[in-house]
Scaffold this active site. Structure first.
Site, PDB file in Angstrom:
ATOM      1  N   PHE A  46       6.801   3.945   0.983  1.00 45.39           N
ATOM      2  CA  PHE A  46       7.633   4.588   1.746  1.00 45.39           C
ATOM      3  C   PHE A  46       8.887   5.555   1.014  1.00 45.39           C
ATOM      4  O   PHE A  46       9.025   6.372   1.501  1.00 45.39           O
ATOM      5  CB  PHE A  46       8.249   4.105   2.915  1.00 45.39           C
ATOM      6  CG  PHE A  46       9.355   3.380   2.751  1.00 45.39           C
ATOM      7  CD1 PHE A  46      10.525   3.996   2.751  1.00 45.39           C
ATOM      8  CD2 PHE A  46       9.220   1.908   2.195  1.00 45.39           C
ATOM      9  CE1 PHE A  46      11.711   3.161   2.543  1.00 45.39           C
ATOM     10  CE2 PHE A  46      10.198   1.229   2.079  1.00 45.39           C
ATOM     11  CZ  PHE A  46      11.521   1.771   2.115  1.00 45.39           C
TER      12      PHE A  46
ATOM     13  N   LYS B 126      -3.743   7.404  -0.259  1.00 46.65           N
ATOM     14  CA  LYS B 126      -3.325   6.715   0.992  1.00 46.65           C
ATOM     15  C   LYS B 126      -1.955   6.582   1.059  1.00 46.65           C
ATOM     16  O   LYS B 126      -1.305   5.678   0.409  1.00 46.65           O
ATOM     17  CB  LYS B 126      -4.017   5.457   1.177  1.00 46.65           C
ATOM     18  CG  LYS B 126      -4.300   4.843   2.508  1.00 46.65           C
ATOM     19  CD  LYS B 126      -3.042   4.443   3.399  1.00 46.65           C
ATOM     20  CE  LYS B 126      -2.294   3.331   2.745  1.00 46.65           C
ATOM     21  NZ  LYS B 126      -0.865   3.270   3.698  1.00 46.65           N
TER      22      LYS B 126
ATOM     23  N   GLU C   6       2.333   4.658   5.642  1.00 49.51           N
ATOM     24  CA  GLU C   6       2.162   5.262   6.970  1.00 49.51           C
ATOM     25  C   GLU C   6       3.519   5.379   7.651  1.00 49.51           C
ATOM     26  O   GLU C   6       3.671   5.745   8.891  1.00 49.51           O
ATOM     27  CB  GLU C   6       1.431   4.090   7.805  1.00 49.51           C
ATOM     28  CG  GLU C   6       2.031   2.732   8.045  1.00 49.51           C
ATOM     29  CD  GLU C   6       1.615   1.822   6.446  1.00 49.51           C
ATOM     30  OE1 GLU C   6       1.641   2.605   5.531  1.00 49.51           O
ATOM     31  OE2 GLU C   6       1.237   0.854   6.715  1.00 49.51           O
ATOM     32  N   ARG C   7       4.614   4.904   7.098  1.00 40.76           N
ATOM     33  CA  ARG C   7       5.854   5.245   7.517  1.00 40.76           C
ATOM     34  C   ARG C   7       6.492   6.394   7.598  1.00 40.76           C
ATOM     35  O   ARG C   7       7.533   6.865   8.568  1.00 40.76           O
ATOM     36  CB  ARG C   7       6.975   4.066   7.176  1.00 40.76           C
ATOM     37  CG  ARG C   7       6.490   2.743   7.337  1.00 40.76           C
ATOM     38  CD  ARG C   7       7.306   1.761   6.639  1.00 40.76           C
ATOM     39  NE  ARG C   7       6.842   0.559   6.271  1.00 40.76           N
ATOM     40  CZ  ARG C   7       7.468  -0.354   5.325  1.00 40.76           C
ATOM     41  NH1 ARG C   7       8.629  -0.201   4.873  1.00 40.76           N
ATOM     42  NH2 ARG C   7       6.853  -1.469   5.157  1.00 40.76           N
TER      43      ARG C   7
ATOM     44  N   SER D  17       5.386  -2.983  -3.025  1.00 38.08           N
ATOM     45  CA  SER D  17       6.028  -4.290  -3.073  1.00 38.08           C
ATOM     46  C   SER D  17       5.077  -5.261  -4.189  1.00 38.08           C
ATOM     47  O   SER D  17       3.894  -5.009  -4.069  1.00 38.08           O
ATOM     48  CB  SER D  17       6.202  -4.715  -1.712  1.00 38.08           C
ATOM     49  OG  SER D  17       5.067  -5.298  -1.080  1.00 38.08           O
TER      50      SER D  17
ATOM     51  N   CYS E 124      13.088   1.457  -6.454  1.00 35.90           N
ATOM     52  CA  CYS E 124      12.630   0.582  -7.297  1.00 35.90           C
ATOM     53  C   CYS E 124      13.402   0.398  -8.706  1.00 35.90           C
ATOM     54  O   CYS E 124      13.425  -0.688  -9.254  1.00 35.90           O
ATOM     55  CB  CYS E 124      11.085   0.527  -7.543  1.00 35.90           C
ATOM     56  SG  CYS E 124      10.798   1.943  -8.683  1.00 35.90           S
TER      57      CYS E 124
ATOM     58  N   GLU F 139      14.313  -9.058  -3.756  1.00 32.83           N
ATOM     59  CA  GLU F 139      14.567  -7.620  -3.962  1.00 32.83           C
ATOM     60  C   GLU F 139      15.123  -7.316  -2.356  1.00 32.83           C
ATOM     61  O   GLU F 139      14.351  -7.241  -1.215  1.00 32.83           O
ATOM     62  CB  GLU F 139      13.267  -7.001  -4.050  1.00 32.83           C
ATOM     63  CG  GLU F 139      13.628  -5.275  -4.210  1.00 32.83           C
ATOM     64  CD  GLU F 139      12.276  -4.632  -4.214  1.00 32.83           C
ATOM     65  OE1 GLU F 139      11.242  -4.958  -3.735  1.00 32.83           O
ATOM     66  OE2 GLU F 139      12.360  -3.640  -5.064  1.00 32.83           O
TER      67      GLU F 139
HETATM   68  P1  NAD Z   1       4.637  -1.963   0.632  1.00 28.48           P
HETATM   69  O1  NAD Z   1       4.052  -2.773  -0.448  1.00 28.48           O
HETATM   70  O2  NAD Z   1       4.759  -2.446   1.984  1.00 28.48           O
HETATM   71  O3  NAD Z   1       3.504  -0.727   0.840  1.00 28.48           O
HETATM   72  C1  NAD Z   1       2.949   0.129  -0.199  1.00 28.48           C
HETATM   73  C2  NAD Z   1       1.607   0.288   0.156  1.00 28.48           C
HETATM   74  O4  NAD Z   1       0.619  -0.630   0.439  1.00 28.48           O
HETATM   75  C3  NAD Z   1       1.513   1.357   1.530  1.00 28.48           C
HETATM   76  O5  NAD Z   1       0.739   2.612   1.419  1.00 28.48           O
HETATM   77  C4  NAD Z   1       1.125   0.232   2.533  1.00 28.48           C
HETATM   78  O6  NAD Z   1       0.340   0.781   3.732  1.00 28.48           O
HETATM   79  C5  NAD Z   1       0.080  -0.513   1.819  1.00 28.48           C
HETATM   80  N1  NAD Z   1       0.065  -1.870   2.401  1.00 28.48           N
HETATM   81  C6  NAD Z   1       1.007  -2.532   2.937  1.00 28.48           C
HETATM   82  N2  NAD Z   1       0.601  -4.007   3.137  1.00 28.48           N
HETATM   83  C7  NAD Z   1      -0.589  -4.044   2.955  1.00 28.48           C
HETATM   84  C8  NAD Z   1      -1.585  -4.982   2.818  1.00 28.48           C
HETATM   85  N3  NAD Z   1      -1.453  -5.979   3.588  1.00 28.48           N
HETATM   86  N4  NAD Z   1      -2.756  -4.633   2.412  1.00 28.48           N
HETATM   87  C9  NAD Z   1      -3.281  -3.706   1.799  1.00 28.48           C
HETATM   88  N5  NAD Z   1      -2.292  -2.580   1.884  1.00 28.48           N
HETATM   89  C10 NAD Z   1      -1.053  -2.614   2.107  1.00 28.48           C
HETATM   90  O7  NAD Z   1       5.708  -1.241  -0.184  1.00 28.48           O
HETATM   91  P2  NAD Z   1       6.963  -0.277   0.806  1.00 28.48           P
HETATM   92  O8  NAD Z   1       7.584  -1.311   1.494  1.00 28.48           O
HETATM   93  O9  NAD Z   1       6.155   1.114   1.364  1.00 28.48           O
HETATM   94  O10 NAD Z   1       7.813   0.185  -0.713  1.00 28.48           O
HETATM   95  C11 NAD Z   1       8.886  -0.378  -1.086  1.00 28.48           C
HETATM   96  C12 NAD Z   1       8.330  -1.401  -2.152  1.00 28.48           C
HETATM   97  O11 NAD Z   1       7.688  -0.502  -3.193  1.00 28.48           O
HETATM   98  C13 NAD Z   1       9.380  -2.031  -3.007  1.00 28.48           C
HETATM   99  O12 NAD Z   1       9.077  -3.275  -3.229  1.00 28.48           O
HETATM  100  C14 NAD Z   1       9.724  -1.107  -4.107  1.00 28.48           C
HETATM  101  O13 NAD Z   1      10.379  -1.761  -5.368  1.00 28.48           O
HETATM  102  C15 NAD Z   1       8.280  -0.860  -4.534  1.00 28.48           C
HETATM  103  N6  NAD Z   1       8.386   0.299  -5.354  1.00 28.48           N
HETATM  104  C16 NAD Z   1       8.055   0.052  -6.662  1.00 28.48           C
HETATM  105  C17 NAD Z   1       8.049   1.133  -7.771  1.00 28.48           C
HETATM  106  C18 NAD Z   1       7.718   1.015  -8.928  1.00 28.48           C
HETATM  107  O14 NAD Z   1       7.406   1.917  -9.756  1.00 28.48           O
HETATM  108  N7  NAD Z   1       7.765  -0.046  -9.454  1.00 28.48           N
HETATM  109  C19 NAD Z   1       8.383   2.603  -7.130  1.00 28.48           C
HETATM  110  C20 NAD Z   1       8.557   2.561  -5.692  1.00 28.48           C
HETATM  111  C21 NAD Z   1       8.583   1.606  -4.864  1.00 28.48           C
END
Ligand code: NAD
Length: 496
Positions: free
Chosen positions: A148, A172, A175-176, A225, A280, A382
């Site tokens: 998101f 994909k 969704e937020r 994450s 991140c 984090e």
């Molecule tokens: P998230 O992991 O909750 O979601 C990321 C994606 O995964 C979304 O599209 C979501 O729909 C999907 N997802 C969530 N739960 C799932 C599950 N159980 N099974 C399958 N798919 C699932 O992350 P977020 O809260 O949207 O984003 C924040 C996180 O992303 C933070 O931890 C941040 O550090 C990380 N991030 C990392 C980078 C990087 O380059 N390393 C860059 C941006 C964000």
């Protein structure tokens, strides 16, 4: 109420009955709904990408790049609208959204160099009258799954490069805050991209799991994450796919005793609290070397933080906006409370700030916590909020050990005037992206982005040169055209 659908084969698709509310985090109101794709809908998107692949694969790279040139212009022409969509659903202030969009556009610019990027390697006469060359071919249908916190930029780390390399794509988004991502994808059609080359499915785990298990998907790029990144990487691999899965972070800045403290404080303000710390690459831990540096840092930070303002995205005088959800606000506040309970000192307390006119928004004010130690929960996790924690150590070696011992290794920075110390730090630290007096060392589009340790699962980093390698497979061809009438003898020895 608007319902946000999917983009499949160039058309908006709004079938389906599972939805999720999309909130404006500044008001706390559910202003839209997003459809959550079923397995069948995702399969439809994959089928459309698969059907588009043969022709797109054979389209000359220069023609594929031309679509990206036009796409870049459209992104610039529609920048205000894109930033507004980001602000309404993510909450980040318009100037921050503009910065995100610009970094996304730079990836499109890099992708415009496709003909050069895809040039192979050629060797003449590797044997008598034998020539050999390597070329980089597209993989087929590839997928992106994005978080998101950068709804415009992170998808553009992926699809522009994947597409100019000749692949077709299923994205994909989170969704937020899906609207800006979907809007950007729609601009590709206007830029001349054939239908089916780019598809967007909104959804949750059902959509993700379909992408991970469908045999037509050849590679998956993920950003999100760490627990989900680990799951994505394991599942994609188990299903025979190439995968790069970028995860979470805990980025430390070392503040050396000789640092220009005013400069360090200015840099830390933006890097810790910009975008409410939901980056991140946010600097969430300042490691002060020596008590004098620690005292000066905390005093100057505390003073500078009095001027910060948190509020809604459309007031450019705000420094940062709300966090993404009500649950996330509670989680961030919970970490501040736990640090306090475990013995740290909350120097500036951002819990429950008053934001005039936005009583129900998910706001957390800038928070400074001193006396944090590695055992505390707030240090290990984090937090992903506007919280800067100060850890005090005696030596630079101690500071570096802290960083190396942490499970994450995304970004880090050192503030110092000592070139020798900076060089030692950048040479030895176990982190993927390092800044020297640069707080957010996010690589530009023509380098590649990626952390170490549990911040990245996979071998290749995102975008840039690694991105080209990720979205292509090498084929090496060895060729001989025997002169007419000349026949080679039989040989059972290995060719040499
Ligand atoms: P998230 O992991 O909750 O979601 C990321 C994606 O995964 C979304 O599209 C979501 O729909 C999907 N997802 C969530 N739960 C799932 C599950 N159980 N099974 C399958 N798919 C699932 O992350 P977020 O809260 O949207 O984003 C924040 C996180 O992303 C933070 O931890 C941040 O550090 C990380 N991030 C990392 C980078 C990087 O380059 N390393 C860059 C941006 C964000």
């Amino acid at each position: 109420m608007t319902t946000i659908g999917h983009l499949i084969n160039g058309e908006m698709v709004t079938d389906g009955d599972r939805t999720q509310d999309v909130f404006n985090p500044a008001t706390g109101e559910a202003e839209k709904k997003v459809l959550l794709a079923s397995k069948q809908t995702v399969e439809q998107a994959i089928a459309s990408a698969e059907a588009a692949f043969p022709e797109w694969r054979n389209t000359p790279a220069i023609k594929r790049a031309r679509v990206m040139f036009r796409f870049k212009e459209l992104l610039e022409e529609n920048a205000d609208h894109i930033c507004k969509l980001i602000g309404q659903e993510h909450g980040k202030i318009s100037h921050d959204a503009a910065g995100e969009l610009q970094r996304g556009i730079e990836n499109v610019e890099f992708a415009c160099g496709a003909p050069q990027l895809l040039k192979g390697e050629h060797s003449r006469n590797v044997g008598p009258n034998i020539d050999s060359w390597s070329e980089f071919q597209p993989l087929g249908v590839v997928a992106g799954i994005t978080p998101f916190n950068f709804p415009a930029m992170v998808p553009m780390w992926m699809f522009p490069l994947a597409i100019v390399c000749g692949n077709t794509f299923v994205l994909k988004p989170s969704e937020r805050d899906p609207s800006s991502t979907l809007y950007i994808a729609q601009l590709l059609k206007e830029a001349g991209l054939p239908d089916g080359v780019m598809n967007v499915v909104n959804g949750d785990k059902e959509a993700v799991d379909t992408l991970l298990t469908d045999q037509r998907i050849k590679a998956v790029s993920f950003v999100g994450s760490t627990p989900i990144a680990e799951y994505i990487y394991a599942t994609a691999n188990a299903n025979g796919k190439r995968c790069q899965a970028l995860g979470g972070a805990k980025n430390h800045a070392i503040v050396m005793p000789d640092a220009d403290m005013d400069n360090a404080v200015n840099q830390l303000l933006g890097a810790a609290f910009g975008s409410s710390g939901e980056r991140c690459m946010a600097l969430s831990v300042a490691v002060a070397v020596g008590d004098e540096a620690g005292d000066a840092l905390v005093a100057k930070m505390q003073n500078a933080m009095t001027g910060l303002s948190v509020g809604a995205y459309d007031n450019a005088s705000n420094d940062f906006g709300p966090v993404i959800t009500c649950q996330h606000k509670d989680k961030v506040n919970g970490f501040i409370t736990s640090a306090e309970q475990q013995g740290a000192t909350v120097v500036v307390d951002g819990r429950n700030p008053k934001v005039a006119g936005y009583d129900n928004g998910y706001f957390v004010g800038a928070t400074l916590i001193d006396g944090v130690t590695p055992e505390m929960d707030s240090y290990k996790a984090e937090i992903f909020g506007p919280v800067l924690q100060v850890v005090r150590v005696k030596t630079m070696q101690e500071a570096m050990k802290l960083i190396d011992d942490h499970e994450y290794g995304n970004g880090t920075c050192i503030f110092t005037r000592d070139g020798e110390a900076a060089r030692y730090f950048s040479d030895h630290i176990q982190v993927g992206m390092v800044g020297i007096n640069v707080p957010l060392p996010v690589p530009v589009a023509y380098h590649s982005f990626g952390g170490w340790k549990r911040s990245l699962f996979g071998d290749l980093h995102a975008y840039g040169p690694d991105g080209v390698r990720f979205y292509t497979k090498r084929k090496t061809i060895t060729q001989r055209w025997p002169s007419s009438g000349v026949r080679e003898g039989v040989s059972f020895a290995f060719p040499s």
